[in-house]
Design a protein around this motif. Structure first.
Motif, short mmCIF file in Angstrom:
data_model
loop_
_atom_site.label_atom_id
_atom_site.label_comp_id
_atom_site.label_asym_id
_atom_site.label_seq_id
_atom_site.Cartn_x
_atom_site.Cartn_y
_atom_site.Cartn_z
N PRO A 8 0.84 -1.20 0.00
CA PRO A 8 0.00 0.00 0.00
C PRO A 8 0.87 1.25 0.00
O PRO A 8 2.00 1.22 0.50
CB PRO A 8 -0.78 -0.11 1.32
CG PRO A 8 -0.73 -1.55 1.69
CD PRO A 8 0.59 -2.05 1.17
N PRO A 9 0.37 2.36 -0.53
CA PRO A 9 1.15 3.60 -0.52
C PRO A 9 1.25 4.17 0.90
O PRO A 9 0.35 3.99 1.71
CB PRO A 9 0.35 4.53 -1.44
CG PRO A 9 -1.04 4.00 -1.39
CD PRO A 9 -0.92 2.51 -1.19
N GLY A 10 2.35 4.84 1.17
CA GLY A 10 2.54 5.47 2.48
C GLY A 10 2.66 4.46 3.59
O GLY A 10 3.11 3.34 3.39
N GLU A 11 2.28 4.87 4.80
CA GLU A 11 2.32 3.96 5.95
C GLU A 11 1.17 2.98 5.86
O GLU A 11 0.07 3.34 5.45
CB GLU A 11 2.20 4.74 7.26
CG GLU A 11 3.44 5.45 7.68
CD GLU A 11 3.31 6.02 9.08
OE1 GLU A 11 4.31 6.05 9.78
OE2 GLU A 11 2.20 6.46 9.45
N PHE A 12 1.42 1.74 6.27
CA PHE A 12 0.37 0.73 6.23
C PHE A 12 0.59 -0.29 7.33
O PHE A 12 1.70 -0.43 7.86
CB PHE A 12 0.34 0.03 4.87
CG PHE A 12 1.61 -0.69 4.51
CD1 PHE A 12 1.80 -2.01 4.86
CD2 PHE A 12 2.63 -0.03 3.84
CE1 PHE A 12 2.98 -2.68 4.55
CE2 PHE A 12 3.80 -0.68 3.51
CZ PHE A 12 3.98 -2.01 3.87
N ALA A 17 -1.84 -4.67 4.01
CA ALA A 17 -1.04 -5.36 3.00
C ALA A 17 -1.67 -6.71 2.64
O ALA A 17 -1.72 -7.10 1.48
CB ALA A 17 0.39 -5.56 3.48
N VAL A 18 -2.21 -7.41 3.64
CA VAL A 18 -2.86 -8.69 3.40
C VAL A 18 -4.12 -8.49 2.56
O VAL A 18 -4.38 -9.24 1.62
CB VAL A 18 -3.19 -9.41 4.74
CG1 VAL A 18 -4.10 -10.60 4.52
CG2 VAL A 18 -1.89 -9.84 5.42
N ARG A 19 -4.91 -7.45 2.86
CA ARG A 19 -6.13 -7.17 2.07
C ARG A 19 -5.78 -6.84 0.63
O ARG A 19 -6.47 -7.28 -0.30
CB ARG A 19 -6.91 -6.01 2.68
CG ARG A 19 -7.87 -6.42 3.76
CD ARG A 19 -8.86 -5.32 4.08
NE ARG A 19 -8.24 -4.06 4.48
CZ ARG A 19 -7.92 -3.74 5.72
NH1 ARG A 19 -8.15 -4.59 6.70
NH2 ARG A 19 -7.37 -2.58 6.00
N LEU A 20 -4.72 -6.07 0.40
CA LEU A 20 -4.31 -5.69 -0.94
C LEU A 20 -3.84 -6.90 -1.74
O LEU A 20 -3.98 -6.94 -2.96
CB LEU A 20 -3.21 -4.64 -0.87
CG LEU A 20 -2.77 -4.02 -2.19
CD1 LEU A 20 -3.93 -3.30 -2.87
CD2 LEU A 20 -1.63 -3.05 -1.96
N ASN A 21 -3.31 -7.91 -1.06
CA ASN A 21 -2.79 -9.12 -1.70
C ASN A 21 -3.66 -10.31 -1.32
O ASN A 21 -3.16 -11.36 -0.91
CB ASN A 21 -1.34 -9.35 -1.26
CG ASN A 21 -0.44 -8.23 -1.72
OD1 ASN A 21 -0.08 -8.17 -2.88
ND2 ASN A 21 -0.10 -7.32 -0.82
N VAL A 29 2.54 -13.04 2.72
CA VAL A 29 2.69 -11.58 2.80
C VAL A 29 3.60 -11.22 3.97
O VAL A 29 4.50 -10.38 3.83
CB VAL A 29 1.32 -10.89 2.93
CG1 VAL A 29 1.47 -9.39 3.13
CG2 VAL A 29 0.45 -11.18 1.70
N ARG A 30 3.41 -11.87 5.10
CA ARG A 30 4.26 -11.61 6.27
C ARG A 30 5.72 -11.97 5.99
O ARG A 30 6.64 -11.27 6.41
CB ARG A 30 3.75 -12.38 7.49
CG ARG A 30 2.47 -11.80 8.06
CD ARG A 30 1.99 -12.65 9.25
NE ARG A 30 0.86 -12.06 9.89
CZ ARG A 30 0.92 -11.19 10.89
NH1 ARG A 30 2.09 -10.80 11.36
NH2 ARG A 30 -0.17 -10.70 11.42
N LYS A 31 5.93 -13.08 5.28
CA LYS A 31 7.28 -13.52 4.96
C LYS A 31 7.97 -12.51 4.03
O LYS A 31 9.14 -12.17 4.22
CB LYS A 31 7.25 -14.90 4.31
CG LYS A 31 8.61 -15.51 4.14
CD LYS A 31 8.50 -16.96 3.70
CE LYS A 31 9.88 -17.60 3.64
NZ LYS A 31 9.83 -19.00 3.32
N LYS A 32 7.23 -11.99 3.03
CA LYS A 32 7.79 -10.99 2.12
C LYS A 32 8.09 -9.69 2.88
O LYS A 32 9.10 -9.04 2.62
CB LYS A 32 6.83 -10.70 0.97
CG LYS A 32 6.76 -11.81 -0.03
CD LYS A 32 7.97 -11.82 -0.91
CE LYS A 32 7.77 -12.76 -2.08
NZ LYS A 32 8.87 -12.72 -3.01
#
Length: 64
Positions: A8-12, A17-21, A29-32
């Motif tokens: 996500p742009p900016g702070e997230f 991040a999980v919702r976006l992916n 997502v957590r591993k990345k």
């Protein structure tokens, strides 16, 4: 694991991040995110605890 992660742009938060992916499992997502933090491509801007969520932000490359 060659999945491309969209940050996500900016702070997230991790949840954003999980919702976006949504096509990827949360663990991927957590591993990345962990790998990006280790590579200094991402910084943690706010520590989380039981009441507040941690926040992250992508580091802009020099000259960008």
């Amino acid at each position: 694991m060659n999945e491309t992660i969209q940050w996500p742009p900016g702070e997230f938060t991790i949840e954003e991040a999980v919702r976006l992916n949504a096509a990827l499992p949360q663990a991927a997502v957590r591993k990345k995110l962990s790998a990006a933090l280790a590579a200094k491509a991402m910084v943690q801007t706010q520590k989380g605890n039981g009441k507040i969520k941690g926040k992250f932000q992508a580091v802009k490359p020099a000259g960008a």
